[in-house]
Motif scaffolding. Structure first.
Motif, mmCIF file in Angstrom:
data_model
loop_
_atom_site.group_PDB
_atom_site.id
_atom_site.type_symbol
_atom_site.label_atom_id
_atom_site.label_comp_id
_atom_site.label_asym_id
_atom_site.label_seq_id
_atom_site.Cartn_x
_atom_site.Cartn_y
_atom_site.Cartn_z
ATOM 1 N N GLY A 16 87.294 -3.065 -25.128
ATOM 2 C CA GLY A 16 86.513 -3.568 -24.247
ATOM 3 C C GLY A 16 85.542 -2.974 -22.651
ATOM 4 O O GLY A 16 85.648 -2.030 -23.312
ATOM 5 N N THR A 17 85.358 -4.052 -22.300
ATOM 6 C CA THR A 17 83.773 -3.480 -21.278
ATOM 7 C C THR A 17 84.622 -2.269 -20.721
ATOM 8 O O THR A 17 85.529 -3.248 -19.845
ATOM 9 C CB THR A 17 82.841 -4.497 -20.960
ATOM 10 O OG1 THR A 17 82.337 -5.241 -21.361
ATOM 11 C CG2 THR A 17 81.669 -4.022 -19.612
ATOM 12 N N THR A 49 86.506 -3.816 -13.260
ATOM 13 C CA THR A 49 85.217 -4.084 -13.795
ATOM 14 C C THR A 49 85.693 -4.613 -15.399
ATOM 15 O O THR A 49 84.654 -4.454 -16.212
ATOM 16 C CB THR A 49 84.079 -4.493 -13.494
ATOM 17 O OG1 THR A 49 83.957 -3.647 -12.239
ATOM 18 C CG2 THR A 49 82.988 -4.490 -13.854
ATOM 19 N N THR A 51 86.399 -6.331 -19.139
ATOM 20 C CA THR A 51 86.573 -7.586 -20.424
ATOM 21 C C THR A 51 87.743 -6.797 -20.770
ATOM 22 O O THR A 51 86.853 -5.825 -22.130
ATOM 23 C CB THR A 51 85.564 -7.713 -20.266
ATOM 24 O OG1 THR A 51 84.569 -8.840 -19.118
ATOM 25 C CG2 THR A 51 86.116 -8.644 -21.478
ATOM 26 N N THR A 53 91.145 -7.597 -23.780
ATOM 27 C CA THR A 53 92.632 -8.075 -24.116
ATOM 28 C C THR A 53 93.452 -7.061 -24.457
ATOM 29 O O THR A 53 93.816 -6.551 -25.647
ATOM 30 C CB THR A 53 91.969 -9.747 -24.894
ATOM 31 O OG1 THR A 53 91.908 -10.502 -23.842
ATOM 32 C CG2 THR A 53 93.897 -10.307 -24.464
ATOM 33 N N THR A 79 94.243 -10.313 -20.089
ATOM 34 C CA THR A 79 93.389 -10.933 -20.280
ATOM 35 C C THR A 79 92.289 -10.624 -18.840
ATOM 36 O O THR A 79 93.687 -10.608 -17.863
ATOM 37 C CB THR A 79 92.683 -11.996 -20.623
ATOM 38 O OG1 THR A 79 93.461 -11.728 -22.312
ATOM 39 C CG2 THR A 79 91.473 -11.932 -21.252
ATOM 40 N N SER A 80 91.439 -9.986 -19.132
ATOM 41 C CA SER A 80 90.898 -10.116 -17.030
ATOM 42 C C SER A 80 89.971 -9.523 -17.925
ATOM 43 O O SER A 80 88.864 -9.258 -19.551
ATOM 44 C CB SER A 80 90.826 -8.321 -16.931
ATOM 45 O OG SER A 80 90.241 -7.189 -17.738
ATOM 46 N N THR A 81 88.644 -10.468 -17.273
ATOM 47 C CA THR A 81 87.152 -11.110 -17.348
ATOM 48 C C THR A 81 86.556 -10.476 -16.823
ATOM 49 O O THR A 81 85.855 -11.040 -15.375
ATOM 50 C CB THR A 81 86.770 -12.723 -17.723
ATOM 51 O OG1 THR A 81 87.849 -12.290 -19.141
ATOM 52 C CG2 THR A 81 85.091 -12.675 -18.673
ATOM 53 N N ALA A 82 85.398 -9.132 -16.790
ATOM 54 C CA ALA A 82 84.836 -8.694 -15.982
ATOM 55 C C ALA A 82 85.793 -8.412 -14.725
ATOM 56 O O ALA A 82 85.727 -8.871 -13.422
ATOM 57 C CB ALA A 82 83.456 -9.676 -15.506
#
Length: 102
Positions: A16-17, A49, A51, A53, A79-82
């Motif tokens: 992920g990012t 920051t 993104t 899961t 989950t984290s999104t940005a």
């Protein structure tokens, strides 16, 4: 990843990012004891920051063949999104520390 996992592998690793394969080094809290229990803990770990899961994480020894020390199940996908993806370790005490030897 579970009870039979003996070493770090990219086989079940998320991507992920702002998350780097292999995770990040942990900052340990000095080992100590209380009564007949020795224990240690780690500072919480944040991927900023990010993104991503994940369902769990692994503590492994990067200097000794990537051998697993502990595998941790988050009890479901997290989950984290940005945003910040933070792994919060329990308090360093004889009955709560993430690693205890009694």
């Amino acid at each position: 990843m579970g009870a039979t996992t003996t070493a770090y592998s990219t086989a079940q690793e998320v991507s992920g990012t702002n998350y780097t394969a292999g995770g990040a080094a942990l900052t340990k809290v000095a080992p100590t004891s209380s009564g007949t229990t020795g224990f240690t803990d780690f500072a919480d770990l944040t991927f900023g920051t990010a993104t991503v899961t994940a369902r769990g994480c692994m503590i492994y020894n990067d200097t000794n063949g990537d051998k697993s020390v502990a595998t941790i199940d988050f009890g479901g996908d997290k989950t984290s999104t940005a945003g910040d993806f933070t792994i919060v370790f329990p308090a360093a005490a004889a009955s709560t520390a993430i690693i205890r030897i009694a």
